[in-house]
Design a protein around this motif. Structure first.
Motif, PDB file in Angstrom:
ATOM      1  N   THR A 127     -76.595  11.164 -27.721  1.00  7.73           N
ATOM      2  CA  THR A 127     -77.653  11.392 -28.542  1.00  7.73           C
ATOM      3  C   THR A 127     -77.491  12.631 -29.154  1.00  7.73           C
ATOM      4  O   THR A 127     -77.644  12.949 -30.390  1.00  7.73           O
ATOM      5  CB  THR A 127     -79.096  10.918 -28.106  1.00  7.73           C
ATOM      6  OG1 THR A 127     -79.038   9.595 -27.655  1.00  7.73           O
ATOM      7  CG2 THR A 127     -80.166  11.406 -28.951  1.00  7.73           C
ATOM      8  N   PHE A 128     -77.444  13.461 -28.229  1.00  4.04           N
ATOM      9  CA  PHE A 128     -77.176  15.020 -28.513  1.00  4.04           C
ATOM     10  C   PHE A 128     -75.800  15.283 -29.416  1.00  4.04           C
ATOM     11  O   PHE A 128     -76.099  15.902 -30.289  1.00  4.04           O
ATOM     12  CB  PHE A 128     -76.961  15.763 -27.268  1.00  4.04           C
ATOM     13  CG  PHE A 128     -76.880  17.192 -27.532  1.00  4.04           C
ATOM     14  CD1 PHE A 128     -78.018  18.034 -27.830  1.00  4.04           C
ATOM     15  CD2 PHE A 128     -75.572  17.884 -27.192  1.00  4.04           C
ATOM     16  CE1 PHE A 128     -77.611  19.510 -28.282  1.00  4.04           C
ATOM     17  CE2 PHE A 128     -75.125  19.054 -27.672  1.00  4.04           C
ATOM     18  CZ  PHE A 128     -76.223  20.041 -28.042  1.00  4.04           C
ATOM     19  N   ARG A 129     -75.019  14.758 -29.113  1.00  2.00           N
ATOM     20  CA  ARG A 129     -73.433  14.687 -29.729  1.00  2.00           C
ATOM     21  C   ARG A 129     -73.920  14.177 -31.354  1.00  2.00           C
ATOM     22  O   ARG A 129     -73.367  14.987 -32.340  1.00  2.00           O
ATOM     23  CB  ARG A 129     -72.403  13.806 -29.437  1.00  2.00           C
ATOM     24  CG  ARG A 129     -72.098  14.519 -27.693  1.00  2.00           C
ATOM     25  CD  ARG A 129     -70.903  13.524 -27.203  1.00  2.00           C
ATOM     26  NE  ARG A 129     -69.689  13.693 -28.058  1.00  2.00           N
ATOM     27  CZ  ARG A 129     -68.933  14.801 -27.722  1.00  2.00           C
ATOM     28  NH1 ARG A 129     -69.209  15.672 -26.860  1.00  2.00           N
ATOM     29  NH2 ARG A 129     -67.659  14.983 -28.297  1.00  2.00           N
ATOM     30  N   ALA A 130     -74.637  13.137 -31.443  1.00  2.21           N
ATOM     31  CA  ALA A 130     -74.583  12.707 -32.849  1.00  2.21           C
ATOM     32  C   ALA A 130     -75.735  13.678 -33.653  1.00  2.21           C
ATOM     33  O   ALA A 130     -75.385  13.948 -34.707  1.00  2.21           O
ATOM     34  CB  ALA A 130     -75.422  11.545 -32.823  1.00  2.21           C
ATOM     35  N   GLU A 131     -76.898  14.365 -32.914  1.00  2.87           N
ATOM     36  CA  GLU A 131     -77.642  15.077 -33.636  1.00  2.87           C
ATOM     37  C   GLU A 131     -77.128  16.364 -33.994  1.00  2.87           C
ATOM     38  O   GLU A 131     -77.344  16.762 -34.977  1.00  2.87           O
ATOM     39  CB  GLU A 131     -78.875  15.471 -32.604  1.00  2.87           C
ATOM     40  CG  GLU A 131     -79.923  16.109 -33.298  1.00  2.87           C
ATOM     41  CD  GLU A 131     -81.357  16.405 -32.135  1.00  2.87           C
ATOM     42  OE1 GLU A 131     -82.614  16.472 -32.483  1.00  2.87           O
ATOM     43  OE2 GLU A 131     -81.231  16.024 -30.978  1.00  2.87           O
ATOM     44  N   ILE A 132     -76.172  16.833 -33.058  1.00  2.44           N
ATOM     45  CA  ILE A 132     -75.534  18.423 -33.447  1.00  2.44           C
ATOM     46  C   ILE A 132     -74.269  18.307 -34.378  1.00  2.44           C
ATOM     47  O   ILE A 132     -74.048  19.049 -34.645  1.00  2.44           O
ATOM     48  CB  ILE A 132     -75.419  19.135 -32.034  1.00  2.44           C
ATOM     49  CG1 ILE A 132     -75.357  20.343 -32.469  1.00  2.44           C
ATOM     50  CG2 ILE A 132     -74.243  18.687 -31.457  1.00  2.44           C
ATOM     51  CD1 ILE A 132     -75.587  21.180 -31.151  1.00  2.44           C
ATOM     52  N   ALA A 133     -73.705  17.136 -34.553  1.00  2.00           N
ATOM     53  CA  ALA A 133     -72.527  17.067 -35.241  1.00  2.00           C
ATOM     54  C   ALA A 133     -72.643  17.646 -36.622  1.00  2.00           C
ATOM     55  O   ALA A 133     -71.405  18.143 -37.082  1.00  2.00           O
ATOM     56  CB  ALA A 133     -72.070  15.536 -35.153  1.00  2.00           C
ATOM     57  N   PRO A 134     -73.598  17.448 -37.356  1.00  6.78           N
ATOM     58  CA  PRO A 134     -73.592  18.093 -38.757  1.00  6.78           C
ATOM     59  C   PRO A 134     -73.545  19.389 -38.595  1.00  6.78           C
ATOM     60  O   PRO A 134     -73.031  20.066 -39.710  1.00  6.78           O
ATOM     61  CB  PRO A 134     -74.945  17.917 -39.124  1.00  6.78           C
ATOM     62  CG  PRO A 134     -75.428  16.552 -38.662  1.00  6.78           C
ATOM     63  CD  PRO A 134     -74.656  16.638 -37.039  1.00  6.78           C
ATOM     64  N   TYR A 135     -73.627  20.230 -37.536  1.00 12.10           N
ATOM     65  CA  TYR A 135     -73.617  21.663 -37.450  1.00 12.10           C
ATOM     66  C   TYR A 135     -72.226  22.113 -36.787  1.00 12.10           C
ATOM     67  O   TYR A 135     -71.968  23.197 -36.518  1.00 12.10           O
ATOM     68  CB  TYR A 135     -74.685  22.264 -36.480  1.00 12.10           C
ATOM     69  CG  TYR A 135     -76.083  21.994 -37.202  1.00 12.10           C
ATOM     70  CD1 TYR A 135     -76.626  23.090 -38.021  1.00 12.10           C
ATOM     71  CD2 TYR A 135     -76.806  20.942 -36.929  1.00 12.10           C
ATOM     72  CE1 TYR A 135     -77.637  22.647 -38.834  1.00 12.10           C
ATOM     73  CE2 TYR A 135     -77.920  20.669 -37.434  1.00 12.10           C
ATOM     74  CZ  TYR A 135     -78.460  21.477 -38.250  1.00 12.10           C
ATOM     75  OH  TYR A 135     -79.757  21.436 -38.933  1.00 12.10           O
ATOM     76  N   CYS A 136     -71.264  21.073 -36.602  1.00 10.08           N
ATOM     77  CA  CYS A 136     -70.222  21.692 -35.740  1.00 10.08           C
ATOM     78  C   CYS A 136     -68.963  21.508 -36.786  1.00 10.08           C
ATOM     79  O   CYS A 136     -68.802  20.534 -37.556  1.00 10.08           O
ATOM     80  CB  CYS A 136     -69.689  20.245 -34.985  1.00 10.08           C
ATOM     81  SG  CYS A 136     -70.825  20.080 -33.490  1.00 10.08           S
ATOM     82  N   ALA A 137     -68.246  22.716 -36.579  1.00 13.31           N
ATOM     83  CA  ALA A 137     -66.963  22.980 -37.262  1.00 13.31           C
ATOM     84  C   ALA A 137     -65.881  22.051 -36.542  1.00 13.31           C
ATOM     85  O   ALA A 137     -65.020  21.321 -37.214  1.00 13.31           O
ATOM     86  CB  ALA A 137     -66.428  24.221 -37.289  1.00 13.31           C
ATOM     87  N   HIS A 138     -65.828  21.680 -35.184  1.00 14.04           N
ATOM     88  CA  HIS A 138     -65.034  20.916 -34.594  1.00 14.04           C
ATOM     89  C   HIS A 138     -65.654  20.150 -33.477  1.00 14.04           C
ATOM     90  O   HIS A 138     -66.352  20.799 -32.393  1.00 14.04           O
ATOM     91  CB  HIS A 138     -63.859  21.740 -33.763  1.00 14.04           C
ATOM     92  CG  HIS A 138     -62.792  21.142 -33.036  1.00 14.04           C
ATOM     93  ND1 HIS A 138     -61.694  20.212 -33.823  1.00 14.04           N
ATOM     94  CD2 HIS A 138     -62.704  20.904 -31.947  1.00 14.04           C
ATOM     95  CE1 HIS A 138     -61.070  19.720 -32.901  1.00 14.04           C
ATOM     96  NE2 HIS A 138     -61.679  20.106 -31.441  1.00 14.04           N
TER      97      HIS A 138
END
Length: 146
Positions: free
Chosen positions: A128-139
């Motif tokens: 859930t966290f990984r999906a929520e934060i993915a748009p802010y991730c460069a890698h």
């Protein structure tokens, strides 16, 4: 990739004897911007590890580079994003900039590690966290087994 940006005041007591933003204050600006980022994601108020286990993370490292001084009082922009999301760690990228230019006063990184509340050992971020934060991730590193 998205980023989160906040505007912070620079006050007289933030300055050193040369009327330049004291080097230690940059880390505090980053701390406030990261706190604002977490609130933006809905992590405001009292921490509750039972409903949001990803809140239990510890700072592993900070690094700062100073490019040009902030002179005097006023305001600065602080931008944060996620440079890297690993299985158990997350590295923020950060920049301090003037209000009217995209040039850096300082840049830095902060790495946090999600840990188990009882053992204090690293553990994986939740899907859930990984999906929520993915748009802010460069890698984003793939989770084990993917």
């Amino acid at each position: 990739m998205r980023f989160h940006e906040t505007i912070h005041g620079v006050y007289f007591d933030d300055l050193d004897a040369f009327h330049i933003l004291h080097n230690a204050r940059y880390l505090l600006l980053f701390e406030h911007a990261i706190g604002s980022f977490w609130r933006h994601l809905g992590w405001a108020g009292v921490l509750d590890f039972n409903t949001n286990p990803d809140q239990y993370h510890l700072v592993r490292a900070n690094s700062l580079d100073y490019q040009r001084p902030v002179i005097g009082t006023g305001q600065v922009r602080v931008r944060v994003w996620v440079e890297r999301l690993g299985r158990t760690s997350l590295t923020f990228g950060m920049r301090v900039m003037p209000l009217d230019e995209d040039v850096e006063h300082a840049s830095g990184r902060r790495t946090v590690v999600r840990v188990d509340p009882e053992t204090k050992r690293p553990c994986a971020w939740t899907p859930t966290f990984r999906a929520e934060i993915a748009p802010y991730c460069a890698h984003v590193e793939a989770e084990a087994g993917q």
